[in-house]
Design an enzyme around this catalytic site. Structure first.
Site, PDB file in Angstrom:
ATOM      1  N   GLN A   1      -2.713  -2.007  -6.254  1.00 43.00           N
ATOM      2  CA  GLN A   1      -2.461  -3.335  -5.709  1.00 43.00           C
ATOM      3  C   GLN A   1      -3.437  -3.640  -4.591  1.00 43.00           C
ATOM      4  OE1 GLN A   1       0.754  -4.805  -3.024  1.00 43.00           O
ATOM      5  NE2 GLN A   1       1.410  -5.990  -4.814  1.00 43.00           N
TER       6      GLN A   1
ATOM      7  N   CYS B   1       3.755 -10.588   1.170  1.00 45.22           N
ATOM      8  CA  CYS B   1       4.062  -9.980   2.468  1.00 45.22           C
ATOM      9  C   CYS B   1       4.602 -11.012   3.455  1.00 45.22           C
ATOM     10  CB  CYS B   1       2.824  -9.315   3.043  1.00 45.22           C
ATOM     11  SG  CYS B   1       3.141  -8.451   4.590  1.00 45.22           S
TER      12      CYS B   1
ATOM     13  N   LYS C   1       1.912 -10.553  -7.490  1.00 46.23           N
ATOM     14  CA  LYS C   1       3.292 -10.457  -7.019  1.00 46.23           C
ATOM     15  C   LYS C   1       3.434 -11.429  -5.856  1.00 46.23           C
ATOM     16  CE  LYS C   1       6.906  -7.161  -5.719  1.00 46.23           C
ATOM     17  NZ  LYS C   1       7.281  -7.574  -4.361  1.00 46.23           N
TER      18      LYS C   1
ATOM     19  N   GLY D   1      11.782  -2.084  -5.897  1.00 40.71           N
ATOM     20  CA  GLY D   1      11.230  -1.684  -4.610  1.00 40.71           C
ATOM     21  C   GLY D   1      12.212  -0.856  -3.815  1.00 40.71           C
TER      22      GLY D   1
END
Length: 382
Positions: free
Chosen positions: A82, A113, A153, A239
């Site tokens: 990633q 993020c 993502k 996750g």
């Protein structure tokens, strides 16, 4: 007569078939090679296991720590990395470097993020609000990737008044992205509240051309099956649910293959996995003490729900050798069964945060001035 379990659904990421359709979410400081080894071991090698987030600038500059983070074990296939970047040119250079030097087989881009020190510079989950910048980054990534598939993502958006995921999904399709993963929370939610699985369903309807993966609130294998059933998504990204539970990927394989087998390890087995995890970290880092120190952050996750006194927890949190770690674990009541409720939420769950953004960021989604290279920090999330 024996009834055969239905075949698990296929997820195709470019030339790669992911069966069952389960992906380990990139998490900084967590999904390094040792943790991926543990997860892959429990899954029997099935699924897709993505590296922790790599900043494109650090990769292009061949930062020593970054070059270690992109190391894959020989057993890892496909190799999934990633990347995180805010500058289209730098992203393009990083992708080209990966292709030219055969560093990975799949590239994922992070736009999820929510950490303030990233969003205040226009990076992470703030970036998709600037549609032209998102498009430019994706264009450079895909055009430099050659035959390597590029996925992204992302989150729903900045907050409920500034959602971006439908526009971002459409831009991804138009720029040749292979698949999109959506965490059903906004940046403002961080990891609090409940993930919006309806948003995952809406995205799937909005971009039927490519696979859509769902992320958020998958705490056990049954949650993954339910998400796919309720949203129609093509796969799941796990996750925080696997923190201190790498065997969850074995449960996921069993669930998708219809065997119904679930692991409920007692403390003795959990302790063995803890020592194995710390050992792998030491071997990877090249220093046992540093490996055990790095492992400390995992201790509370592994021991969640077990009867372990506060003093012992404090001791385990400051161990500095494998012998010390193993000795302290042997002092516990290792005959404890898997505790009720330990399959629930893990990790921090703070929510309803004010998203810190550059001045005037929300005035115009098409004005991309002011995005700073300082946004490219070595911080994960999504």
């Amino acid at each position: 007569m024996t009834t055969l379990a239905p075949a698990p659904p296929l997820l195709r990421i470019g030339p790669h078939t992911v069966q069952p359709p389960v992906v380990l979410a990139p998490m900084a400081g967590i999904t390094n090679a040792p943790f991926r080894t543990l997860c892959r071991g429990f899954s029997g090698g099935k699924g897709l296991f993505v590296s922790e987030m790599i900043t494109t600038r650090a990769l292009v500059e061949r930062n020593e720590k970054t070059m270690q983070l992109i190391h894959f074990d020989a057993s890892e296939t496909p190799r999934s990395i990633q990347l995180y970047g805010v500058d289209p040119v730098t992203v393009g250079k990083a992708v080209r470097m990966i292709v030219d030097e055969n560093l990975a087989d799949h590239i994922d881009l992070n736009f999820g993020c929510p950490v303030p020190k990233v969003t205040r510079k226009g990076g992470g989950s703030a970036l998709p609000y600037k549609r032209p910048l998102l498009r430019a980054i994706l264009n450079q990534a895909v055009s430099n990737a050659g035959d390597l598939p590029v996925t992204i993502k992302m989150r729903k958006g900045i907050d409920d008044d500034h959602t971006t995921y439908l526009d971002a999904g459409r831009i991804a399709v138009e720029e040749g992205v292979t698949a999109v993963a959506l965490h059903g929370r906004t940046a403002a939610q961080h990891y609090g509240g409940t993930a919006d699985w309806d948003a995952i369903a809406r995205l799937k309807e909005h971009v039927p051309e490519i696979p859509v993966l769902g992320n958020g609130d998958i705490w056990c294998a049954d949650d993954a099956l339910r998400m796919m059933r309720e949203t129609g998504c093509d796969g799941v990204v796990v996750g925080r649910g696997c923190l201190g539970r790498p065997w969850l990927f074995g449960d996921l394989v069993s669930a998708f293959e219809g065997t119904g087998t679930r692991r409920a390890p007692g403390l003795r087995e959990v302790a063995d996995v803890m020592v194995r995890h710390a050992t792998l970290l030491g071997e990877w880092i090249g220093d046992e003490t540093r490996g055990v120190i790095d492992f400390r952050k995992h201790v509370a996750w592994y021991l969640k729900g077990f009867s372990v006194g506060s003093e012992m927890r404090k001791k385990l949190a400051v161990t500095s050798s494998l012998q010390e770690l193993g000795g302290q674990l042997r002092e516990l009541d290792l005959d404890q069964p898997w505790p009720d409720g330990a399959d629930g939420p893990r990790g921090r769950t703070s929510g309803n945060n004010r998203v810190v953004l550059p001045d005037g960021w929300l005035k115009d989604p098409y004005d991309c001035a002011g995005v700073s290279a300082d946004a490219e920090l070595d911080t994960s999330g999504g």
